[in-house]
Each structure stands twice: as C-alpha cells, then as structure tokens.
Design an enzyme around this catalytic site. Structure first.
Site, PDB file in Angstrom:
ATOM      1  N   ASP A 192       0.600  -1.283  -0.010  1.00 35.82           N
ATOM      2  CA  ASP A 192      -0.133   0.034  -0.063  1.00 35.82           C
ATOM      3  C   ASP A 192       1.103   1.234   0.092  1.00 35.82           C
ATOM      4  O   ASP A 192       1.683   1.566   1.142  1.00 35.82           O
ATOM      5  CB  ASP A 192      -0.839  -0.067   1.426  1.00 35.82           C
ATOM      6  CG  ASP A 192      -2.121  -1.171   0.960  1.00 35.82           C
ATOM      7  OD1 ASP A 192      -2.745  -0.958   0.076  1.00 35.82           O
ATOM      8  OD2 ASP A 192      -2.161  -1.722   2.160  1.00 35.82           O
ATOM      9  N   ASP A 225      -7.203  -5.571  -4.060  1.00 37.88           N
ATOM     10  CA  ASP A 225      -7.499  -4.853  -2.621  1.00 37.88           C
ATOM     11  C   ASP A 225      -8.582  -3.674  -2.657  1.00 37.88           C
ATOM     12  O   ASP A 225      -9.029  -3.130  -1.564  1.00 37.88           O
ATOM     13  CB  ASP A 225      -6.421  -4.153  -2.000  1.00 37.88           C
ATOM     14  CG  ASP A 225      -6.336  -4.116  -0.484  1.00 37.88           C
ATOM     15  OD1 ASP A 225      -7.324  -4.858   0.140  1.00 37.88           O
ATOM     16  OD2 ASP A 225      -5.889  -3.397   0.252  1.00 37.88           O
TER      17      ASP A 225
END
Length: 1164
Positions: free
Chosen positions: A155, A267
C-alpha cells in the site's frame, strides 16, 4: 482439454456454519479474538427467505428464477439481486449477462462455506468410507495445472506514509525480489505498484537494475496493471485514473522496455466498470479482481464462472471486453488462497521470522521427507477443491500478503518448502493427475485460454462490496464513498489545476520552441519537474487507501501536503504559461531581461496551508485599470459565471473585444460575533463570461465615477444583522428584512419556492412549460452504530430511537438573499455547522438559465455550539450527514436511480429493501439522477451533479440523497485502527437540473446524462482559471490567444493533454511529444436539453478543427501512449466511439516554418 467434473446430486442436509468466516478477520480487521454469534446466521431469517424467493429479475417481462438447488434452499439460498435490471441465463456455451448486478445480501446461514457443497466434501460429511472409495475416481477425472505465484501487496500509504513504507519495507522487498529470484531460477514473482518500483530503481545499484531487466525478460517477474498505484474504483474520477495509468506505463516502457499485459486489482473495496475499460484501452487483455460481495463469490462459484468477460453496458458487440479472473475466496493472503479451509491453508504459510508470533507461524511446520507425502496430498486436496469451482481446472495460488517478503529468510522458507511439495506431486503424475509450477498471472491466462474457447459474459459492476469478517452478518463498505470529503475535494482541485497547467504548458512550450524564445523556454523547462511531481502526487492519492479516506490521520495529512504543494505549483506553472502566451512579441523581448519575467499574472486568492480555505484577494479598482485573464480549458465555448472581489463599486468591465460586460455587485458580510455586517471596502462582483474553446481572454476593469452603480447592486434581504454598528458606519447596500412566509426567487426561466422558516428549497417551476416539480431539500443524519460504522463501513445504529436525526431541529436559520441583474441567490446558515446556498441565473443561455447551483459549506471540525444547532449530537459525534431532495418524480415503488462510473458512463441502480440503507448507497464522482419510470404525461428527470466523490441513494420513491459528511469516533474493525475525527471546513458544489423526457423511451436504452448535464459537469470539474495582472500595463498583453481553430462538438470532451518527457531525463526535461485524450461523453437524445455554447453530437472533430501550433504528426495510440497505431492527418480524422476514450500522440515541429501558422481560428 481436461474433462469437466460433474457435480453429483446434492443431499438434503443442513450444512453447519463454517468457522472460516470467524477466522477471516486478519486483513483490514486488527481483531485478534472474535466471539461468533450464530456464526453467519442472518439477523432477519424471514427477510432472507423472502430475498431468496424473490431474487430473480425481469427479462423481457418474464421472471427468471435464479439457479438455486431446491433441495438445500432452506439452508443455502443465494439472494443474488441484479438491481431490478435484466438478468439473462444462457446455456454453458453461451454468455451470461446481468445489467447493473447488485449482489445484495446472502441470507440464510451465509457463513457456511459454499465449498462444503462440492462433491468430495459432501461425500466425506455423509460417509468417510464413501469418500475414500470415490476419491480415486474424482482425482482421476481432475487433472489440475496449479500455478504458485508469490506476491507482496504494498500500500503506498495506509497505516504509514508512502515514504515510511518504502524505506521500512518496500525497498527491502524489492531488493530481496531481485537477489532471491536470481538465486532460485524456478521461482516467480509479481509486482503492481510502479510508485514504489520507480523509487527503488532510481536508487538501485546498476547490477541490480540489470538483473531486474533480465528477470522481466525471462517472464519470471511480471509487472501487473502498471499504474502508479492500485487505484480505488469508487471515488476516483476519469482524468486521475487515466493519468496514473499513463505515468506508470510510460515509466515502465521508458525504463524497462515493457508493456503490462495483465491487471491485478486485489484490494479495492468493490470493483467499478471504468477501470476494466481503461485496462482494456491500455492493451491489457486480462485482469484479476478480489473484493466483491461474498454473495457474488458464491454464485460465481456455483456457476463455475470464476473467469468471465466483463462487458460495458454500452458495448453491444463486446469490442471493449476484458477477461477477468475472480479470486474465489475472501482476500489475498495465503490463508485465503490455497483453498476453502483456512486452518489448512495456514499450515502452508512458511514464514517464520524471529520475534514474530502469528497464527501461521504457529500452524506451519517445515516440509521434509517424513511429512512431504501427507502435506502434499492435503494441499492438493485444497487445490482440487479450488479447481472444481472453474470448468478448466487451472488453479492460480497467490502466495503472499501485505508487505510480505521483506525478510530475506521468507523467500528461502516459502521457496524451499513449496518446491519440495511441488516436486513430490510432479514426480507422481499418474497418482495425483496434477502439475504444480511457479508462474504468474500471464501463465494462468495463457493456460485457461488454451483450455477454453468461450467464457461467460458479465455487464455491470461489483458495488456495494460486503464482507462478513467480524459478526457473521453483512458489513457494507459504503462509508468510504464519502469519508473525508475535504480530502476528496482537494484531490479534484489539484486535478483541475493540473489539467489546465498541462494544456497551457504544452501550448506555451511548443510556442517557445518554435519562436526561439530562449528565456521563456528555459523557465518553462524548469517547470516541467513540477508538473511531473504533480502527476505523481495526484496519482499517489488515487491509491485505494488514499482518496477513499481510509488511511490514518497522519497519513492523510501527508497526502494532503503533497496534493497542496502540487496544487500551488500547478497554478504557478499555469500563470507563467498564460503570461507568455498573451505577451506581445515586443514585450517579450523587453521583459525577458527582468528578474520577474513571467511573474506578473497571479491567482486572485491566497491559500497558505492545505487545510485553510482559499481567501479571495480584493482587486484594487479605484485608481488604475486592472486586467483579469481567464482560461477556458474545455474544447467548447463556455458561458459561465465568474466571481471576483473588488475594493470599489465605481468601475466598468470590458471583454477582450472592448465591449461592456454587465455585472452585479453583491455585499461581503463580516461576522462580528453578534451578527453580520456588510463591509464598506470590499464587494463581490458577478459577471457572465463568454470564452472561446481552449482560449485565454483578457477582461479589463476600468475605474469610473459615472452614475449607475446602484443599478448593478443586488437587492439584499436578511434576518441576521449586527445590532448598532459603529459610529459613522454607512452600509453601501439598502438591506431589508426577510418578510414572514415562504420565499420566492425568479428568473425568466425558473421560479423557486423556499420554506420561509428553514430557507430550504421546496419546489421548482419551469416557466416555459408551467410544470411544477416538488423539490423539498432536507439535511439530516443517520446515527452511526458505534464500532461498526467507520472509515470503511456505513452502518446506521439499529438501536437508535429514530432512523434519522433531524440535526437542524431547534436551530435558528440565518437567511440572506441577494438578487441582481446577473443572479439571484438565497443562503441559509445554521451556526458554524452548515451554510447552504441556492442560486439561479438571469441569462438566456442554456443550460445556465435552466440550472440551479447548490453550494454547501459544512464544518464538523469547528467549534460545536449547542445553542445554534441543538439537533446535532455533542461535537457532531457518530453523525452521517446527508442532503436529500424529496420530489414528486415517480422513479418506482422500488426506486430506480442512476449513478456515474468514475465519469465514464452511467449505471442503473435499484433499491434492495432487505439489506438496509447501507447496502443501497452507491458511489458517485460526477452525477446521479432519478426520472419518471412509469408512463406519465410530461415525464421528467432530476439530475444532481457533484464536484467530488460521494455516496448516493434513492431510498424511497421520489427521493435522491447524497452523503455530505461523516464523523465516526470509533474504528470499524477493518484495520485502520482509529475513527474519523479530522474533519475540516469543506465546500461541496452541485448543479441541480430538472429536464423533460421524451414520452416514448425504449426500456433497453443505455443510461446517459443529458447534453446540459454533461456541460455543467465539465464546468464543475474544470472551472475557469482566473489570474490578475500585476505590474503590467494594458497594452502589454494581447486581448486573447487560442489553441484550437474550431471547437470540438458538444459530445467530445478533451480529457487532457500532456507533454511527455525526454527518455534520458524523464523527470527533468520535456520532449516535443504530447498525449491527447478525447472522451466521447455520448449525451442522451431522449432528454429535452440544449447547450448554446456548442453544437453537434458527432464522433469526430469538424473539418478545419486543428491545433494552432505547428504539428509534425498525429498518431493514434493506446490509452497510455505505449502502443502506436496508424497516423491521422488531423483532429477531424480521429473517430471516438460513444462513451469511449481515444488517444493521440502529437509530435510538434521544432520551428515555426510549418505552414500551420496560416490557420486562423473559427468560432461558433
């Protein structure tokens, strides 16, 4: 071609709820112990039964039941709701299509695993002996090809900032990736986030760079998607989505010489239709998705539709189809990837790092000769179960999780153990009928295409995502559509100014090159680095924990600072480019020797920090002439309201032709703390500006002391004055009291009726048709369920006394009305919490004369005053504020409404009552509308346009609402670990448009915005850029400059234009090539709408429409400019199909001797 496994008839058995749902908490939960209550049983069993019985949709007027197994209906019902749209079920060799699929809620005992119904599980449950006897038959029928695929999900900001993640983890992962793949020649790996990869590559040793290139060429390292980030798919707008794809693909092509061919979107919290389309336009042939509603996962598994073609709702022929693989289990960790049984899968996560104590480090043991047979067969059984969910028996097994492989030891552990397992299985082909090998997404798609010719087809999207991680009941991820609107708006503000800067920079740099303006070129060349950084910062925020507002507060601040710095840089670049383009040739040679060369145009506001509000700077108008420069970044002429602040009422305003421009003078109010007072030295000015397509124009303010100022002043009404102003104070306006009763404001086209007590709009009358539309505005709030509603989730409190809180009850509205020759507006204030403005325009130009402008300023981060707004909870805690318009439009007893897909197209939505309001909120980034569905006289459509991502719903017939702000004090157990309490003073802008519809409309028409709605949406997204000249005399600037010879048709929107870098110096030096993206917005023909400032709905530019700079060549290319196609002779040769985006690679000439200088602009 492998044989297909046939499912035996299911037995009538009540399956037990699986522990898997309770175990499925780690990713995005942060919960380490969970108590299961009825482990997945629906909270409303009767409602669930009703859902399942009615979970079919209309197709050609007939009810088509879903393919449910009658014998297990009571315990295994799939409520697959397609939003009331068309559901088509075709034979296996045909395609399945669902328009606007809404998975809704699964219902009865949903927590039991579907995987329990596969043949081997049923046999084992019923009779272990029968399973043992049949297992050899099953195994012989199944020949699996299993691809082991190590991955690490990184991320670019979430719990830590982008830089913290990079230096603490991602840089180590990438270093290990290269060194370990070189050590293990069979091993493979995939990577997605180019933002991290580029940062590592810049700092990597040349040896590591060469090794990286060799791994890519060998196919053992596959870069997936190739975007700057893995973007969110709900709150992102089309421009930013394209931009982050372009910079990622350009970097990969320029640096590594590769072009991604497959996507990886594991995601984002739900999947929209825009991203698959953009992937396909970027020459990507297949992609992987993960987070879809668990009901969809079950249904796709039942149908063996794990791989399907995703078709756009407007694509009748499938030209834009993309092949999609849906990961069958909950999330992308090893625990959820090998098969259906989580506790077994945990045994195959071999990471053991000293000091780490995890569920997988406890369960797993190293593979050796003593246990390899047992472990291999247990693992192969999981692979077999996963393979039974698809007809081709090819299994993709991701081996990884968030920020995995940051320790070198994990690479050794995962590789050596899995390789031993694979060797055992591969060495016994006649026994196991399976092959296990290391691979990537490319290998998976290649193999399934070899085994299958036809794939099922899906239309629609996968919103709203729901999980059952914590309590065994649906949790809808619809909160993040609205979470942290201040940051979502800051994102769009940067998007707008960056787009303008890119266009102006392309234009100015080309002119500087061709005219030999060395000083200007050198200055502009230095600015290129700022544009590159702005692209990267905007791209970074499109990350699925960035624009969603789902990162921790400190990370959100880091994002905001990056956006803000690039916002200022983009405006500075635009101002320099605008000045250079407008300066006369003589003044260029004179001024370029000065130190402040190209520093004379400045914005008319100041904004010192990212969380401060832009403050207009008054233009001194009582002494000398002042020039205001306006830039229209749209490829159509625009007629639009412009606001400036001045110091005097004694002036006149002229346009670029010297013609007088009508204007209106409004008061500027000052809050004294005891009421509002009109300032005497500052005035707000409204005027309607008409600006040609892609043009800079100069308006001039002339000091004047002639009479007539009072005619330009607005009439002012208010019920909130400061008492007893200071001695000598004389108000420049004759302010009057608001009279009791309802309030009406009029234009030539509209009559608006307001509630005299609340100041809220009640009805709109179209004076031309006499049609009255009820439009009751209301601000209210859903009380949040503590610990359940948070950054990600929207969950109203089921125990609240009322489903909605009337947060404005007991408040004392302060009403202000300004009405003048340009516009009339009513503003109502509710303390410091909310200020709501409604404005109409006195003009004959469409769509401006038929549109209503709405502006909301809200501040949940400010001082809470229980006296001003007693209806709000203390400190606004657990409040989900929405704005609702209640109308008399008949959009169905089961309401139908429409939302945009990242600005690409519109999508039909239908209320699903059984799953609550939280499951019926959908994302919008530009627009939503409702319209009369049943046959009525004079059918209408009401469209609400927005300038940022929000959630929207139509919960009751005639209702349309958007979420405005959310304040939740508690975490929602999805990993962020904190509530959302960092609200800022925020302004959201909207247009409201009520339009007539054709009485005869085909039910299968593709949902489209009207022409007027598209035009207003473009105005909202890309406002006029305004600069004030300082230190320049009027003769120094030309009256105007034009980039295009003729405007594009109404339907074609210039999405963007950007200069590409020189390959050798990618972040420093601009090239002479630019990418131009054009979007066919495809407005509806069934709506009574018009735009006076443009003409035509063609798919190409008109003959003679060319750029007003010398162009060497134009070449069609894919979306990201990395796969060139045929050349075109000009803009009119580029055909852009409806709803689609087309891209041109434009190469400019190096000198002015091109012949293109003879082109003259033609305006219509």
């Amino acid at each position: 071609m492998p044989q297909r496994v046939r499912k035996p008839q299911k037995t009538v058995e009540e399956f037990k709820a699986s522990r898997g749902g309770i175990e499925n908490f780690r990713k995005r939960s942060g919960i380490h112990s969970v108590v299961g209550h009825s482990e997945g049983t629906s909270s409303d069993v009767q409602g669930s039964k009703s859902l399942s019985r009615n979970s079919s949709s209309l197709f050609l007027g007939k009810r088509v039941p879903l393919p449910l197994d009658e014998e297990v209906e009571e315990v295994h019902q799939l409520a697959l709701l397609s939003g009331g749209a068309n559901l088509k079920l075709w034979p296996r060799d045909k395609s399945w299509s669902c328009l606007s699929p809404h998975p809704a809620a699964l219902s009865l005992l949903m927590m039991h695993e579907f995987w329990a119904s596969v043949p081997e599980r049923q046999l084992l449950a019923a009779s272990p002996e029968a399973y043992t006897a049949s297992s050899s038959v099953w195994q012989s029928a199944l020949y699996s090809d299993v691809f082991l695929m190590p991955h690490s999900h990184n991320d670019p900001g979430w719990l830590k900032t982008f830089e913290e993640y990079y230096f603490q983890q991602s840089s180590k992962i990438l270093h290990n990736m290269v060194t370990k793949l070189m050590l293990y020649p069979k091993m493979t790996f995939v990577w997605a986030e180019v933002s991290f990869l580029s940062l590592w590559y810049e700092r990597a040793h040349p040896t590591l760079r060469h090794q990286l290139l060799s791994l890519v060429r060998e196919g053992r390292l596959e870069v997936l998607t190739g975007g700057w980030v893995m973007p969110d798919e709900a709150s992102t707008h089309l421009y930013a989505l394209v931009d982050q794809m372009v910079i990622g693909h350009q970097w990969l092509n320029r640096t590594l010489g590769i072009k991604p061919s497959h996507g990886w979107s594991i995601d984002p919290f739900g999947h929209g239709a825009a991203v698959p389309y953009l992937l396909q336009e970027s020459s990507i042939s297949g992609t992987v998705i993960q987070r879809i509603h668990y009901a969809w996962k079950q249904w796709l598994a039942e149908q063996q539709f794990g791989d399907f073609k995703w078709r756009q709702v407007w694509d009748a022929d499938g030209d834009a189809d993309i092949l999609v693989h849906n990961r069958p289990f909950d999330i992308y960790s090893i625990k959820h990837s090998c098969g259906p049984h989580l506790q077994i899968c945990l045994e195959y996560d071999f990471r053991k790092v000293p000091g780490e104590y995890t569920e997988y480090s406890i369960k797993s043991v190293p593979i050796d000769e003593s246990n390899v047979k047992l472990k291999a067969e247990l693992l192969l059984e999981q692979y077999g179960r996963q393979g039974s969910l698809v007809p081709h028996n090819v299994v993709l097994v991701p081996i990884g999780d968030d920020f995995r492989y940051d320790h070198a030891s994990e690479w050794d552990q995962q590789y050596t153990n899995y390789q031993m397992l694979a060797d055992h299985i591969n060495n016994n082909p006649s026994k196991y009928h399976a092959t296990i090998e290391w691979g990537t997404v490319k290998d998976y798609f290649k193999e399934i295409k070899a085994r299958m010719k036809d794939f099922p087809t899906l239309q629609g999207d996968f919103f709203v995502y729901s999980d059952i991680f914590t309590e065994g009941r649906p949790a809808y991820w619809s909160g993040y559509f609205t979470t942290r609107p201040f940051f979502k708006i800051l994102d769009r503000q940067l998007q707008a100014v960056l787009r303008s800067a890119e266009i102006l920079y392309t234009w100015a740099l080309t002119k500087a090159t061709q005219t030999g303006s060395t000083a200007a070129f050198q200055l502009l060349e230095k600015d290129y680095e700022k544009l590159v950084k702005a692209r990267e910062n905007l791209g970074l925020f499109q990350h699925h924990d960035g624009i969603t507002g789902t990162s921790r507060a400190l990370v959100m601040r880091d994002y905001a600072v990056k956006l803000f710095l690039s916002y200022h840089d983009s405006i500075a670049v635009s101002s320099r480019c605008a000045e250079f383009l407008l300066l006369s040739r003589g003044m260029l040679s004179t001024l370029q020797r000065e130190s402040n060369f190209l520093e004379h145009l400045q914005p008319d506001f100041e904004r010192p920090t990212y969380d401060s509000w832009p403050n207009k700077i008054p233009i001194v108008t009582d002494k000398t002439m002042r020039q205001v420069v306006l830039f229209n970044s749209l490829a159509q002429r625009r007629i639009e309201l412009v606001k400036i602040l001045v110091t005097s009422t004694h002036f006149k305003l002229t346009d670029e032709h010297g013609h007088d421009v009508p204007f209106q003078i409004n008061p500027v109010w000052n809050d004294t703390g005891n009421g509002l007072l009109i300032l005497t030295k500052q005035f707000e000015v409204f005027f309607i500006a008409e600006i040609p397509a892609l043009s800079l124009v100069t308006f001039t303010i002339h000091p004047s002391f002639t009479a007539g100022d009072d005619k330009r002043k607005s009439v002012v009404f208010s019920n909130y004055y400061a008492p007893s102003p200071g001695q000598g104070y004389s108000s420049p306006f004759d302010a009057r009291d608001v009279l009791p009763g309802d309030i009406q404001i009029d234009s030539d086209s509209l009559k608006l009726l307001f509630d005299g007590t609340t100041g809220m709009l009640r009805s709109v009358t179209n004076k031309k048709t006499g049609k009255v539309t009820q439009t009751a505005f209301k601000f209210a709030a859903y009380p949040s369920a503590q610990f359940k509603s948070g950054a990600y989730l929207f969950q109203p409190d089921p125990n609240a006394r009322e489903p909605e809180e009337d947060v404005l009850a007991g408040a004392k509205p302060r009403i202000f009305i300004h009405s003048g020759p340009v516009a009339s507006e009513l503003t109502v204030m509710f303390g410091s919490a909310l200020m709501h403005t409604t404005r109409i325009f006195h003009t004959s130009e469409e769509p401006l004369q038929s549109a209503i402008y709405i502006e909301n300023i809200f501040n949940f981060g400010g001082h809470y005053n229980s006296t001003e707004t007693p209806g709000f909870p203390p400190n606004y805690r657990e409040t989900e504020l929405f704005m609702r318009v209640s109308t008399d439009i008949d959009n169905g007893a089961n309401p139908v409404f429409y939302t945009d897909q990242s600005g690409l197209h519109m999508q039909k939505r239908v209320k699903v009552a059984d799953i609550g309001i939280q499951g019926n909120y959908y994302p919008i980034t530009s627009a939503t509308y409702i319209e009369d569905e049943s046959p009525v006289d004079s059918p209408r459509r009401m469209t609400l346009l927005t300038d940022h991502g929000q959630g929207a719903a139509s919960w009751q017939q005639g209702w349309l609402e958007v979420m405005v702000e959310r304040r939740t004090n508690y975490d929602d157990a999805r990993g962020m670990g904190e509530g959302v309490t960092d609200q800022k003073r925020t302004m959201g802008r909207h247009w409201l448009l009520i339009e007539g519809l054709e009485a005869e409309r085909r039910p299968d028409d593709v949902a489209r915005l009207s022409l007027g709605a598209h035009h207003l949406s473009n105005i909202l997204n890309y406002p006029i850029d305004l600069f004030v000249a300082d230190g320049l005399q009027s003769h120094m600037l030309n009256a105007g400059a034009h980039l295009i010879s003729r405007p594009l048709p109404c339907s074609l929107h210039l999405l963007g234009m950007k200069i590409l870098p020189v390959a050798q110096y990618p972040g420093l030096m601009p090239s002479s090539r630019a990418l131009m993206h054009v979007h066919n917005q495809s407005p509806a023909c069934t709506v009574h709408s018009s735009v006076h400032s443009c003409s035509g709905l063609h798919d190409s530019a008109p003959a003679g429409a060319e750029l007003m700079v010398p162009v060497k060549s134009m070449q069609k290319t894919d979306l990201t400019g990395t796969r060139l196609q045929e050349e075109v002779v000009g803009l009119s040769s580029l055909i852009v199909p409806h709803h689609q985006v087309r891209t041109l690679l434009v190469t400019f000439q190096d000198s002015s001797h091109s012949g293109a200088g003879d082109i003259r602009p033609v305006y219509s």
